[in-house]
Design an enzyme around this catalytic site. Structure first.
Site, PDB file in Angstrom:
ATOM      1  N   ASN A   9      20.092  30.837  42.040  1.00  0.00           N
ATOM      2  CA  ASN A   9      20.071  31.590  40.789  1.00  0.00           C
ATOM      3  C   ASN A   9      21.164  30.999  39.899  1.00  0.00           C
ATOM      4  O   ASN A   9      22.347  31.233  40.135  1.00  0.00           O
ATOM      5  CB  ASN A   9      20.343  33.078  41.107  1.00  0.00           C
ATOM      6  N   LYS A  11      21.865  31.645  36.920  1.00  0.00           N
ATOM      7  CA  LYS A  11      22.393  32.595  35.925  1.00  0.00           C
ATOM      8  C   LYS A  11      22.458  31.916  34.549  1.00  0.00           C
ATOM      9  O   LYS A  11      21.629  31.059  34.261  1.00  0.00           O
ATOM     10  CB  LYS A  11      23.739  33.146  36.390  1.00  0.00           C
ATOM     11  N   HIS A  95      18.235  42.051  39.658  1.00  0.00           N
ATOM     12  CA  HIS A  95      19.548  41.500  40.020  1.00  0.00           C
ATOM     13  C   HIS A  95      20.634  42.492  39.601  1.00  0.00           C
ATOM     14  O   HIS A  95      20.513  43.150  38.570  1.00  0.00           O
ATOM     15  CB  HIS A  95      19.765  40.143  39.337  1.00  0.00           C
ATOM     16  N   GLU A  97      23.359  42.167  38.206  1.00  0.00           N
ATOM     17  CA  GLU A  97      23.888  41.978  36.841  1.00  0.00           C
ATOM     18  C   GLU A  97      22.946  42.594  35.808  1.00  0.00           C
ATOM     19  O   GLU A  97      23.393  43.117  34.785  1.00  0.00           O
ATOM     20  CB  GLU A  97      24.131  40.481  36.585  1.00  0.00           C
ATOM     21  N   GLU A 167      21.822  41.999  48.327  1.00  0.00           N
ATOM     22  CA  GLU A 167      23.044  41.446  47.747  1.00  0.00           C
ATOM     23  C   GLU A 167      24.055  42.571  47.529  1.00  0.00           C
ATOM     24  O   GLU A 167      23.991  43.284  46.527  1.00  0.00           O
ATOM     25  CB  GLU A 167      22.747  40.785  46.401  1.00  0.00           C
ATOM     26  N   GLY A 173      29.809  36.721  43.609  1.00  0.00           N
ATOM     27  CA  GLY A 173      30.741  35.987  42.754  1.00  0.00           C
ATOM     28  C   GLY A 173      32.204  36.302  43.028  1.00  0.00           C
ATOM     29  O   GLY A 173      33.086  35.922  42.266  1.00  0.00           O
ATOM     30  N   SER A 212      28.209  35.298  47.589  1.00  0.00           N
ATOM     31  CA  SER A 212      29.207  34.314  48.017  1.00  0.00           C
ATOM     32  C   SER A 212      28.778  33.503  49.246  1.00  0.00           C
ATOM     33  O   SER A 212      29.587  33.195  50.114  1.00  0.00           O
ATOM     34  CB  SER A 212      30.567  34.986  48.263  1.00  0.00           C
TER      35      SER A 212
HETATM   36  P1  PGA Z   1      27.100  34.283  44.242  1.00  0.00           P
HETATM   37  O1  PGA Z   1      25.924  35.043  43.484  1.00  0.00           O
HETATM   38  O2  PGA Z   1      26.470  33.392  45.252  1.00  0.00           O
HETATM   39  O3  PGA Z   1      27.827  33.538  43.160  1.00  0.00           O
HETATM   40  O4  PGA Z   1      27.949  35.352  44.876  1.00  0.00           O
HETATM   41  C1  PGA Z   1      24.794  35.504  44.176  1.00  0.00           C
HETATM   42  C2  PGA Z   1      23.831  36.145  43.219  1.00  0.00           C
HETATM   43  O5  PGA Z   1      24.266  36.772  42.247  1.00  0.00           O
HETATM   44  O6  PGA Z   1      22.608  36.060  43.398  1.00  0.00           O
END
Ligand code: PGA
Length: 250
Positions: A9, A11, A95, A97, A167, A173, A212
């Protein structure tokens, strides 16, 4: 038998030049990925370019979101048919976010999930709890509710053509990965919950872990019985890092 699936992803990152480099790098290493399925989810405006670049390879393309309606006066939204026309096979929905920054509710996410299916795209349904929800001991309640929203709209059988990504929001992140055991517990909860409604669907459902994931922890996570690959953010932006994760899955 489930095969492992790794999705990057991206983003809201990259440029035309950097995504071309990234795809070139991923393609160069695809020979070492083995049996794992590989998906990249670029920012919407780069989907057409990425689809062209990956043509004829084993890399699939997904979108980071999808409009809940099929056409009309919905400024800023992109329909499933448009995504499909430009080569998307998958669509991430829900997601964290989107849920936390843009206010998407369980119901809105379920409608986007339905739009993906209606247009022949496989939804990657993201679910996961906030840190305070984990601390309150309500992780299963939250994840269960997020999945129920989709099941009550589209039915449990709809999950036969979908992927779930667990997640934990506190791990996205942040550099804080859930331990393989913590992740496995929730993955097993999800699979058992679905198995209570339809054992076949549950047995075949790919449940990715996200938060992560890196080359250094991927193997341990993906070695757990109910973790079928990952949804990768930060580490999907460098070809070598992403390929190391894909190799761990393969
Ligand atoms: P990350 O994000 O690997 O940077 O923690 C995962 C995601 O948001 O799908």
């Amino acid at each position: 038998m489930r095969t492992k699936l790794v999705a990057g992803n991206w983003k809201m990152n990259g440029s035309l030049a950097s995504i071309r480099e990234l795809i070139k790098g991923i393609q160069a290493g695809m020979g070492s990925v083995g049996s794992a399925g590989v998906i990249v989810c670029p920012p919407a405006i780069y989907i057409a370019e990425v689809s062209k670049l990956v043509e004829g390879s084993n890399i699939s393309v997904g979108s980071q979101n999808i409009g809940d309606q099929d056409s009309g006066a919905y400024t800023g939204e992109i329909s499933g048919a448009m995504l499909k026309e430009y080569g998307c096979e998958y669509a991430i929905v829900g997601h964290s976010e989107r849920r936390s920054i843009y206010g998407e509710t369980d119901e809105m996410v379920a409608n986007r999930y339905a739009a993906a299916r209606r247009n022949g795209l496989k939804p990657i349904l993201c679910v996961g709890e906030l840190l305070e929800e984990r601390e309150q001991g309500i992780t299963e309640e939250v994840v269960g509710r997020q999945i129920d929203a989709v099941i009550s709209l589209e039915g449990v059988e709809s999950l036969a053509d979908a992927v779930i990504a667990y997640e934990p929001v506190w791990a996205i992140g942040t550099g804080k990965t859930a331990s393989p055991e913590q992740a496995q517990d929730v993955h097993k909860f999800i699979r058992d919950k679905i198995a209570a409604l339809n054992a076949d669907v549950a047995a075949n459902l790919v449940i990715q872990y996200g938060g992560s994931v890196k080359g250094s922890n991927a193997q341990e996570l993906f070695g757990m019985p109910d973790i079928d690959g990952g949804l990768i953010g930060g580490a999907a932006l460098q070809a070598d890092d992403f390929l190391a994760i894909c190799q761990a899955a393969g």
